[in-house]
Enzyme design. Sequence first.
Site, PDB file in Angstrom:
ATOM      1  N   PRO A 122      14.788-110.624  25.862  1.00  0.00           N
ATOM      2  CA  PRO A 122      15.898-110.556  24.911  1.00  0.00           C
ATOM      3  C   PRO A 122      15.462-110.409  23.459  1.00  0.00           C
ATOM      4  CG  PRO A 122      15.531-112.811  25.628  1.00  0.00           C
ATOM      5  CD  PRO A 122      14.597-111.966  26.433  1.00  0.00           C
ATOM      6  N   ASP A 179      13.327 -98.947  23.436  1.00  0.00           N
ATOM      7  CA  ASP A 179      14.721 -98.884  22.972  1.00  0.00           C
ATOM      8  C   ASP A 179      14.894 -99.576  21.634  1.00  0.00           C
ATOM      9  OD1 ASP A 179      15.580 -97.683  25.255  1.00  0.00           O
ATOM     10  OD2 ASP A 179      16.135 -99.546  26.270  1.00  0.00           O
ATOM     11  N   LYS A 210      19.143 -95.166  21.987  1.00  0.00           N
ATOM     12  CA  LYS A 210      20.334 -94.394  22.366  1.00  0.00           C
ATOM     13  C   LYS A 210      21.555 -94.896  21.628  1.00  0.00           C
ATOM     14  CE  LYS A 210      19.518 -95.072  26.700  1.00  0.00           C
ATOM     15  NZ  LYS A 210      19.655 -95.284  28.133  1.00  0.00           N
ATOM     16  N   GLY A 253      15.656-106.897  27.660  1.00  0.00           N
ATOM     17  CA  GLY A 253      16.079-107.795  28.738  1.00  0.00           C
ATOM     18  C   GLY A 253      15.353-107.471  30.031  1.00  0.00           C
ATOM     19  N   THR A 265      16.652-111.516  31.251  1.00  0.00           N
ATOM     20  CA  THR A 265      17.866-110.825  30.835  1.00  0.00           C
ATOM     21  C   THR A 265      18.615-111.638  29.773  1.00  0.00           C
ATOM     22  OG1 THR A 265      19.818-109.674  31.637  1.00  0.00           O
ATOM     23  CG2 THR A 265      19.363-111.814  32.640  1.00  0.00           C
ATOM     24  N   MET A 268      27.654-105.904  26.384  1.00  0.00           N
ATOM     25  CA  MET A 268      28.272-104.814  25.609  1.00  0.00           C
ATOM     26  C   MET A 268      29.778-105.022  25.505  1.00  0.00           C
ATOM     27  SD  MET A 268      26.091-101.648  27.176  1.00  0.00           S
ATOM     28  CE  MET A 268      25.811-102.304  28.816  1.00  0.00           C
TER      29      MET A 268
HETATM   30  N1  SAH Z   1      18.846-104.847  30.202  1.00  0.00           N
HETATM   31  C1  SAH Z   1      19.432-105.668  29.187  1.00  0.00           C
HETATM   32  C2  SAH Z   1      20.850-105.288  28.878  1.00  0.00           C
HETATM   33  C3  SAH Z   1      20.954-103.927  28.266  1.00  0.00           C
HETATM   34  S1  SAH Z   1      22.578-103.542  27.799  1.00  0.00           S
HETATM   35  C4  SAH Z   1      19.326-107.139  29.616  1.00  0.00           C
HETATM   36  O1  SAH Z   1      18.931-107.421  30.741  1.00  0.00           O
HETATM   37  O2  SAH Z   1      19.616-108.015  28.797  1.00  0.00           O
HETATM   38  C5  SAH Z   1      22.609-104.018  26.118  1.00  0.00           C
HETATM   39  C6  SAH Z   1      23.408-105.278  25.938  1.00  0.00           C
HETATM   40  O3  SAH Z   1      22.624-106.392  26.271  1.00  0.00           O
HETATM   41  C7  SAH Z   1      23.843-105.558  24.513  1.00  0.00           C
HETATM   42  O4  SAH Z   1      24.991-104.817  24.157  1.00  0.00           O
HETATM   43  C8  SAH Z   1      24.143-107.021  24.598  1.00  0.00           C
HETATM   44  O5  SAH Z   1      25.362-107.255  25.255  1.00  0.00           O
HETATM   45  C9  SAH Z   1      23.046-107.498  25.518  1.00  0.00           C
HETATM   46  N2  SAH Z   1      21.891-108.017  24.776  1.00  0.00           N
HETATM   47  C10 SAH Z   1      20.664-107.484  24.705  1.00  0.00           C
HETATM   48  N3  SAH Z   1      19.845-108.278  23.987  1.00  0.00           N
HETATM   49  C11 SAH Z   1      20.566-109.343  23.600  1.00  0.00           C
HETATM   50  C12 SAH Z   1      20.302-110.520  22.857  1.00  0.00           C
HETATM   51  N4  SAH Z   1      19.082-110.763  22.361  1.00  0.00           N
HETATM   52  N5  SAH Z   1      21.304-111.392  22.652  1.00  0.00           N
HETATM   53  C13 SAH Z   1      22.536-111.183  23.145  1.00  0.00           C
HETATM   54  N6  SAH Z   1      22.830-110.083  23.869  1.00  0.00           N
HETATM   55  C14 SAH Z   1      21.879-109.186  24.105  1.00  0.00           C
END
Ligand code: SAH
Length: 479
Positions: A243, A266, A288, A320, A349, A403
């Site tokens: 994260p 990303d 993206k 994540g 995640t 999201m």
């Molecule tokens: N594969 C990623 C998710 C990708 S989609 C995972 O497993 O976390 C992107 C979304 O992930 C963002 O719009 C948000 O909702 C969430 N996200 C990613 N990093 C975050 C973080 N540090 N804190 C809170 N939400 C996060």
Amino acid sequence: MTEKKPLTRSPQDAPPPPIGELATLPVFFKLRGRRAVLVGGSDGAAWKGELLAAAGAQVDVFCDAPGQKMQSLRGKLNLVERPWEGHDLTGAALIVGDVEDEMQAQMLRDAAKAAGVPVNLVDRPDFCDFQFGTIVERSPLIIGISTDGAAPVLGQALRARLEALLPQGMRAWAQAARDWRREVRAKNLDASERRHFWREFAQAAFARPALLPSEFDREAAFDSARKANTTGTGCAILVGAGPGDPELLTLKAVQALQSADVVLYDDLVSPLVVEMARREAVRIAVGKRGYKPSCTQEDISALIVAHAKSGQRVVRLKGGDPMIFGRANEEIAVLRAAGIPVEVVPGVTSAAAAAAALQTSLTERDVARRLQFITAHGRDGHLPKDLDWRALADARATSVIYMGVKTFRELAERLMREGLPASTPAAMVERASWPDQSIVRATVGTLADEMARRTIKGPCVILMGAAIGIFQASEAEKV
Ligand code: SAH
């Protein structure tokens, strides 16, 4: 954006990060067969003498009254029981001194300078041309740690950690590497085969540190290097970048980054994580998000394939966990179709990081036996029409929404119409695990308004369900 990008480079390529300012230069000095001068007979001096002798130096010790420890080293060190004189220093590779006062220190330093020999004076950093690092020894593998005198205890603590991390068996592997160099040269491998060979070697060393390296390991690494070259392909590793907090990377992710030729990452991946890649790795930003010119999914897949086909080891870093809302299947399908070996390294995640931030379990006996992850962002950017409203309206399940900031109001209204009580606990965690992480606790009925009152800059997850309300905000959260 229809303009085609060249496939193996991108305008957003980042050069390797420049090296920051160094307080001191770590170099490893060959002393075998050379003369070192040691001034002083204290225990501290004796310890330095032992170290110099261990590195193969012929050590001449000048002191009037050698202490007990120094006496015990007679034989290993050449004890000359008189004060040093200027000519004693001539031709020495190094001088180390443990002297009593500032005047003696100054004299020895000046004489060393005149003789053109670098000097180290114990506990007098201002008089030193070089310092001794804290050592982790698996010779020929040697790690020297320096904090430039700023935090010796930190250096010691780091040493303890490295000692635990590096099995004693590493010594044998490092020695085997030295012994095998001749054979590797004789095989006439090209540069990429050679790199592949040593990478296989390093992997085997970490996988089986307790076993002595064998010819079998060597031949297996040769085979693998040759095979990699005949197929002409590298490989792709989809790596979960977690994260944000780099300490949440898995060891496997770090290893993948350390062996990457190319890293595609990303927007959401922390720069500190990208920084962990091998220095020489080419780093390519393939964001993206947002409205700036960006890579399409097709561009990204094509970039991975092109780099891997040219024999490189490509790490695709995804925020994540790569298998959660990361379009991993599209990349895997393209790579498989191109015959490129794929590996996946899972990551933490954001739902897990958010639960940690809230200090609240996402599951709870009797209260939340089901956990569901959804995205509230459809292909068209709106709330998807085909969400399972009934499942989401169940307060006895925990729902984590990825999201979901833009569409949350609409989602909450719909779920309340489906029967989800407005009082159901809900929380939003922004930038979970980053130093500026922030938390909003509310209910399904009030969270949209609470969020509207704030400027949201970073990625957020939203969590709903009875389990989310089990604890009130922690003290840490309130500040
Ligand atoms: N594969 C990623 C998710 C990708 S989609 C995972 O497993 O976390 C992107 C979304 O992930 C963002 O719009 C948000 O909702 C969430 N996200 C990613 N990093 C975050 C973080 N540090 N804190 C809170 N939400 C996060």
